[in-house]
Design a protein around this motif. Structure first.
Motif, PDB file in Angstrom:
ATOM      1  N   SER A  75     -49.998   7.705   3.862  1.00  0.00           N
ATOM      2  CA  SER A  75     -48.693   7.345   4.433  1.00  0.00           C
ATOM      3  C   SER A  75     -47.533   7.862   3.589  1.00  0.00           C
ATOM      4  N   LYS A  76     -47.706   9.032   3.014  1.00  0.00           N
ATOM      5  CA  LYS A  76     -46.646   9.637   2.221  1.00  0.00           C
ATOM      6  C   LYS A  76     -46.568  11.089   2.667  1.00  0.00           C
ATOM      7  N   ALA A 176     -50.374  -0.195   8.279  1.00  0.00           N
ATOM      8  CA  ALA A 176     -49.357   0.384   9.166  1.00  0.00           C
ATOM      9  C   ALA A 176     -48.510  -0.660   9.901  1.00  0.00           C
ATOM     10  N   PRO A 178     -46.739  -3.561   9.277  1.00  0.00           N
ATOM     11  CA  PRO A 178     -45.369  -3.894   8.874  1.00  0.00           C
ATOM     12  C   PRO A 178     -44.396  -2.735   9.100  1.00  0.00           C
ATOM     13  N   VAL A 179     -44.899  -1.488   8.945  1.00  0.00           N
ATOM     14  CA  VAL A 179     -44.049  -0.307   9.163  1.00  0.00           C
ATOM     15  C   VAL A 179     -43.728  -0.169  10.650  1.00  0.00           C
ATOM     16  N   MET A 180     -44.732  -0.456  11.515  1.00  0.00           N
ATOM     17  CA  MET A 180     -44.506  -0.353  12.965  1.00  0.00           C
ATOM     18  C   MET A 180     -43.575  -1.450  13.445  1.00  0.00           C
ATOM     19  N   LYS A 182     -41.040  -2.829  11.814  1.00  0.00           N
ATOM     20  CA  LYS A 182     -39.652  -2.750  11.337  1.00  0.00           C
ATOM     21  C   LYS A 182     -38.684  -2.289  12.433  1.00  0.00           C
TER      22      LYS A 182
END
Ligand code: NAP
Length: 303
Positions: A75-76, A176, A178-180, A182
């Protein structure tokens, strides 16, 4: 039983160690960062440097089972240098363990490696079982192929090999989700690409249970670490927004926009893998979370 965990300081590793301790196992773990070592009852940390092929020999003493979760995050942004790190961190670490076991006396009987559903060729129509791994030509596919080949080599040492092809892990603690969540929480959520691509999700509790199950039952071979019902990106996003009580009004973000912003890494959200969990269920594993709604409700109630 004594277990060695690599990647134990990460999102899944921490949860796995806690579960292994709860079921009475003793845990050794290795880290590339000495400051992360915190010994507690039943847990001992050791330093290793996979890039240099070194590992504290005591890390392997008395170990029956190895879990291999170490690997640089995908994820970078995938620059050419970082792509090498994604690959090397998984392969050199497996090679470091292999050489250490080859050199010394050991009693390891099982090597359980993380892998990923991203190894399956992206398809919006196929449903894959473990036997269908033909290897995705994409970068992630190449990583999975090399990662699983490195794991399979442990068979040459007389060690049973298990590979867990992990899907989209759902948890409030990492991965993934928490990123989705936001952009959706900000009212700016949207479907990615055509929205027809499948996401094979799994609740983190089920995944950690599955990792323990293959050890306790000594199950060897590849197993898909995914829940019962993969969802398309569109359905996944709609259900997530509904469970978060947030509107979903923006048009889908076209694939080319994602590729421009994220580069090659856009494959993580645009590729489609509809993956079956029949094999692990037939081996007797029961999933606690059978629908996306149930999994998300459990997670969101903890937030
Ligand atoms: N989470 C997911 O949704 C998901 C999905 C599919 C597959 N997986 C795979 O499952 C494994 C665990 O995932 P995770 O989410 O727990 O990962 P994570 O939180 O990023 O943790 C990975 C661990 O790997 C170690 N590591 C990082 N870079 C390294 C390097 N260059 N050399 C050696 N070790 C390195 C780190 O340990 P130290 O800093 O202590 O050395 C870290 O604790 C990974 O291999 C991942 O690719 C995860």
């Amino acid at each position: 039983m004594k277990v060695l965990v690599t990647g134990a300081t990460g999102f899944l590793g921490k949860l796995l160690v806690a579960q292994l301790l709860a079921q009475g196992d003793e845990v050794h773990y290795v880290t590339t960062n000495a400051s992360k070592i915190k010994n507690a009852k039943g847990v001992w940390g050791f330093v290793w440097d996979p890039a240099a092929g070194s590992i504290e020999p005591k890390a392997l003493e008395g170990v029956d089972v190895i879990y291999h979760l170490a690997g640089a995050t995908v994820s970078k942004r995938w620059t050419p240098t970082y792509k090498e790190e994604i690959l090397d961190s998984r392969i050199q670490s497996a090679a470091t363990l292999y050489l250490a076991l080859q050199k010394g006396n050991h009693q390891v009987k099982q090597f359980i490696s993380a892998s990923a559903v991203g190894g399956y060729v992206s398809s919006e129509t196929a449903q894959y079982t473990e036997a269908d791994m033909k290897h995705n030509p994409s970068f992630l596919g190449q990583v999975v192929e090399a990662w699983e080949t490195a794991a399979d080599q442990f068979e040459q040492l007389g060690i049973g090999v298990t590979k867990i092809r992990i899907g989209l892990v759902l948890s409030e603690l990492g991965g993934a989700l928490p990123v989705m969540m936001k952009p959706i929480s900000l009212g700016a959520g949207a479907v990615f690409g055509t929205g027809k691509q499948y996401y094979s999700w799994i609740h983190v509790e089920d995944l950690i249970g599955l990792f323990c199950f293959v050890k306790n039952k000594r199950l060897l071979g590849a197993f898909n670490g995914v829940g019962d019902r993969p969802e398309t990106c569109r359905d996944f996003t709609v259900v997530l927004a509904k469970k978060m009580h947030r509107p979903l009004w923006l048009p889908a973000v076209p694939g080319w926009v994602l590729k421009t912003v994220l580069g090659e890494m856009a494959a993580v959200v645009l590729e489609s893998q509809n993956v079956s969990n029949d094999k692990i269920k037939q081996a007797g594993f029961g999933f606690k979370y059978q629908t996306l709604e149930a999994a998300l409700e459990a997670i969101l109630s903890k937030e």
